[in-house]
Structure formats: C-alpha cells, structure tokens
Design an enzyme around this catalytic site. Structure first.
Site, PDB file in Angstrom:
ATOM      1  N   GLY A  16      13.672  11.326 -13.470  1.00  0.00           N
ATOM      2  CA  GLY A  16      14.206  11.680 -12.156  1.00  0.00           C
ATOM      3  C   GLY A  16      13.167  11.632 -11.063  1.00  0.00           C
TER       4      GLY A  16
ATOM      5  N   LEU B 265       9.754   9.606 -11.194  1.00  0.00           N
ATOM      6  CA  LEU B 265       9.418   9.858 -12.600  1.00  0.00           C
ATOM      7  C   LEU B 265      10.225   8.998 -13.564  1.00  0.00           C
ATOM      8  CD1 LEU B 265       9.366  13.747 -12.227  1.00  0.00           C
ATOM      9  CD2 LEU B 265       7.355  12.280 -12.500  1.00  0.00           C
TER      10      LEU B 265
ATOM     11  N   THR C  48      11.309  -3.951 -11.940  1.00  0.00           N
ATOM     12  CA  THR C  48      10.335  -4.484 -10.992  1.00  0.00           C
ATOM     13  C   THR C  48      10.452  -3.886  -9.593  1.00  0.00           C
ATOM     14  OG1 THR C  48      10.199  -6.568 -12.202  1.00  0.00           O
ATOM     15  CG2 THR C  48       9.425  -6.580  -9.918  1.00  0.00           C
ATOM     16  N   ALA C  49      11.644  -3.858  -9.015  1.00  0.00           N
ATOM     17  CA  ALA C  49      11.804  -3.402  -7.628  1.00  0.00           C
ATOM     18  C   ALA C  49      12.415  -2.007  -7.527  1.00  0.00           C
ATOM     19  CB  ALA C  49      12.654  -4.396  -6.840  1.00  0.00           C
ATOM     20  N   ALA C  50      12.389  -1.256  -8.614  1.00  0.00           N
ATOM     21  CA  ALA C  50      13.026   0.064  -8.618  1.00  0.00           C
ATOM     22  C   ALA C  50      12.412   0.996  -7.578  1.00  0.00           C
ATOM     23  CB  ALA C  50      12.938   0.687 -10.006  1.00  0.00           C
ATOM     24  N   GLY C  51      11.080   1.112  -7.600  1.00  0.00           N
ATOM     25  CA  GLY C  51      10.408   2.002  -6.658  1.00  0.00           C
ATOM     26  C   GLY C  51      10.552   1.543  -5.222  1.00  0.00           C
ATOM     27  N   ASP C  52      10.507   0.238  -4.995  1.00  0.00           N
ATOM     28  CA  ASP C  52      10.661  -0.296  -3.639  1.00  0.00           C
ATOM     29  C   ASP C  52      12.065  -0.041  -3.106  1.00  0.00           C
ATOM     30  OD1 ASP C  52       8.066  -1.226  -3.771  1.00  0.00           O
ATOM     31  OD2 ASP C  52       8.656  -3.215  -4.471  1.00  0.00           O
TER      32      ASP C  52
ATOM     33  N   LYS D 146       5.834  -5.696  -2.233  1.00  0.00           N
ATOM     34  CA  LYS D 146       6.350  -4.332  -2.097  1.00  0.00           C
ATOM     35  C   LYS D 146       6.903  -4.074  -0.701  1.00  0.00           C
ATOM     36  CE  LYS D 146       4.692  -0.859  -4.234  1.00  0.00           C
ATOM     37  NZ  LYS D 146       5.753  -0.835  -5.249  1.00  0.00           N
ATOM     38  N   GLY D 147       6.167  -4.507   0.321  1.00  0.00           N
ATOM     39  CA  GLY D 147       6.645  -4.282   1.676  1.00  0.00           C
ATOM     40  C   GLY D 147       7.954  -4.993   1.951  1.00  0.00           C
TER      41      GLY D 147
END
Length: 302
Positions: A225, A221, A248-252, A40-41
């Site tokens: 959104g 969300l 997988t990396a959407a939030g990151d 994540k980092g």
C-alpha cells in the site's frame, strides 16, 4: 482546470522480457523486445494529463528522431511542450528495462540530453510555474535545475512535489523548498538509512524527513500500500489487489494521478492517494510505460 508543471526526463524505453533476472556473469535470452516513449518525468506528465490536469513540461531531448518522437507523444496527450529544448550534442535519453515473469523490473538509464537543462530554460518557464498549482520533479534531470525551479515555485506559493528517483543524496537546500516528498520504500531507505518493516519504522522515517525539512511524506510500498505522514496525521492505506504484469510505470502513474487530484492545501489527501492507487493498479496490469497509463474514464469505470 488544474495546471501542473512537470520538470523531468524524456527517454526511449527499451524493454526486454525475460524469465528471470540473470546472476552476475550470466547471460539469459530475452523472450521479446519492445521500445516505447518513457522517462519518469514524461510518464508522470502523461498520467496527469490523462487524468484531467492541464500539464506543462520542462525538459530536454537530443537533436534526433527519438527526441522528436517523444515530443510528439506528449503533444498527442495535449501536454504543453514549448519548454522542451533540443541539445545539439547529447543524444536523447534512454532506459533499458529488464522485466521478469513476475512483473518486476530492473532499469538502467542513460541521461543524455536530460542532463542538459539550463538555467535560462528554467527562467523562461517561470511564468508558467507561477500559475501552476503544483511543480513536480524527479532525479533523472539536473538537481541544480530542480532547485532553481523549486525556488521559483516556493517564492510564488506553488506547492512542490519531489520524487527522489533514482535516489541519491539530496541537498538540504532542495528539501527546504519541497512540500511533499514521494519515494518508494527502497529510495526511502537509501535516503534515511531506515528499512521499512513495520509501523514504527514508518514513523521513524517520517521523523527523519521532517528533520531534513520536509513535513509531508508519502512512501509507496508496492503490494503493501501507501504510507502517508503529515504535520498532524499519518496513515497506512492498503493497496488494490491486482495481478501485476509490468510495474515499470506504477510509481510514475501514482505521482501524476496524485498531482492531478490533490488540492493545493492537501485537504483531500486521502481521497487523492486512493485515486492515485487506483490509477496505478490499472497501469500494472498492462505492459509498457505510457501506453499502460489509464484515462480518467477508465478509472471511473473500475
């Protein structure tokens, strides 16, 4: 150029593509398998760097080929890796990802060297933290080291962004030195006990985080959104409509892009959220983690 310091994890991501998630006790066959640089980092650092920020990374890898590969991957992005240490005993962190046909994933991580950050390492990076506009951290590394780094940032007037993933109980002392918390809706529910179902539940969640000591909240969300609540405003911003291939990396991507775009006084928050949403919407259309994160030119073209 804006400077951002990211304290976080470096993992080798192994993705198994499957038709559907197995039931308890069931065995399913993978369609294919791939391994890439992740964590994540590290993902957030790559997003910040590709989107225009001078990025400094604080982390730890094992004394192995995987660790060298992950450091080289960051250096190729122009990320400062001087504060990444090698642990002589623990291996480099790993993440095992199950990815179904709908683009949804389940992830199991092994922290390994990510859990070996030291106080001496944090103190050695104090000067770079002090000259950054943001310090960003997640929960794939030691919470005690995150607290120490956030205290340094707080003392120097540097804004802190906490991504509480994977979610677990947060020490009140850490929340008191957190300027902006960015959970997804599952992490938010685990931390507050409030399920996000409508506007009222979002407002109740914001109130719960304010009671914990954090005045600025962003909840991602997914297809619904992003919800933001600050001291004097709250807004639900709709998502970009795309067909997700791999989340997988959407939030990151969102967090790295947000930090790269956001002013340290939060004055352009709506613009920064929209920018981060756009970046994330490009990421989910591609397979993989870091390889899927867009460049600034790609965002400007879309």
């Amino acid at each position: 150029m804006k400077q951002i310091t990211i304290l976080g994890s470096l993992n080798i991501d192994t993705t198994l593509k499957i038709d559907r998630f197995p039931l308890p006790g069931e065995t399913v066959e993978a369609i294919n398998k791939s391994s890439t640089a992740g964590g994540k980092g590290a993902n957030q650092a790559v997003a910040a760097a590709r989107l225009g920020a001078k990025t400094i990374f604080i982390g730890c890898v094992g004394r192995d080929s995987s660790g060298e590969y992950l450091i080289e991957a960051l250096e190729e992005e122009g990320i400062d890796t001087a504060n990444i240490l090698h642990d002589e005993e623990a291996g480099t962190g790993t993440a095992n990802i199950l990815l179904d046909e709908a683009g949804q994933n389940s992830i199991v991580i092994y922290g390994g060297a990510n859990r070996k950050l030291t106080s001496a390492q944090i103190q050695a990076a104090a000067g770079q933290i002090a000259t950054s506009e943001f310090l960003v951290a997640q929960f794939e590394t030691s919470t005690a080291m995150t607290l120490e780094a956030f205290k340094i940032a707080h003392q120097k007037g540097v804004k802190t962004i906490l991504n509480p993933a994977p979610a677990h109980e947060i020490a009140p002392e850490l929340l008191r030195v957190t300027d902006l918390i960015v959970p997804n809706e599952i992490e938010s529910r685990l931390l507050t006990g409030i399920e996000i179902t409508n506007q009222t539940s979002m407002e109740q969640t914001a109130a719960a985080f304010r009671k914990m000591g954090v005045n600025n909240l962003i909840i991602t969300l997914g297809s619904r959104g992003v919800y933001y609540a600050g001291e004097d405003q709250s807004v639900l911003m709709p998502a970009f409509k795309v067909k997700a291939v791999d989340t997988t990396a959407a939030g990151d991507t969102f967090i790295g892009a947000l930090a790269a775009k956001l002013n340290s006084d939060f004055s352009n928050l709506a613009e920064a959220i929209k920018f981060a949403q756009k970046a994330s919407s490009i990421t989910v259309k591609r397979l993989g983690a870091q390889v899927a994160i867009p460049t600034l030119a790609e965002i400007e073209e879309n």
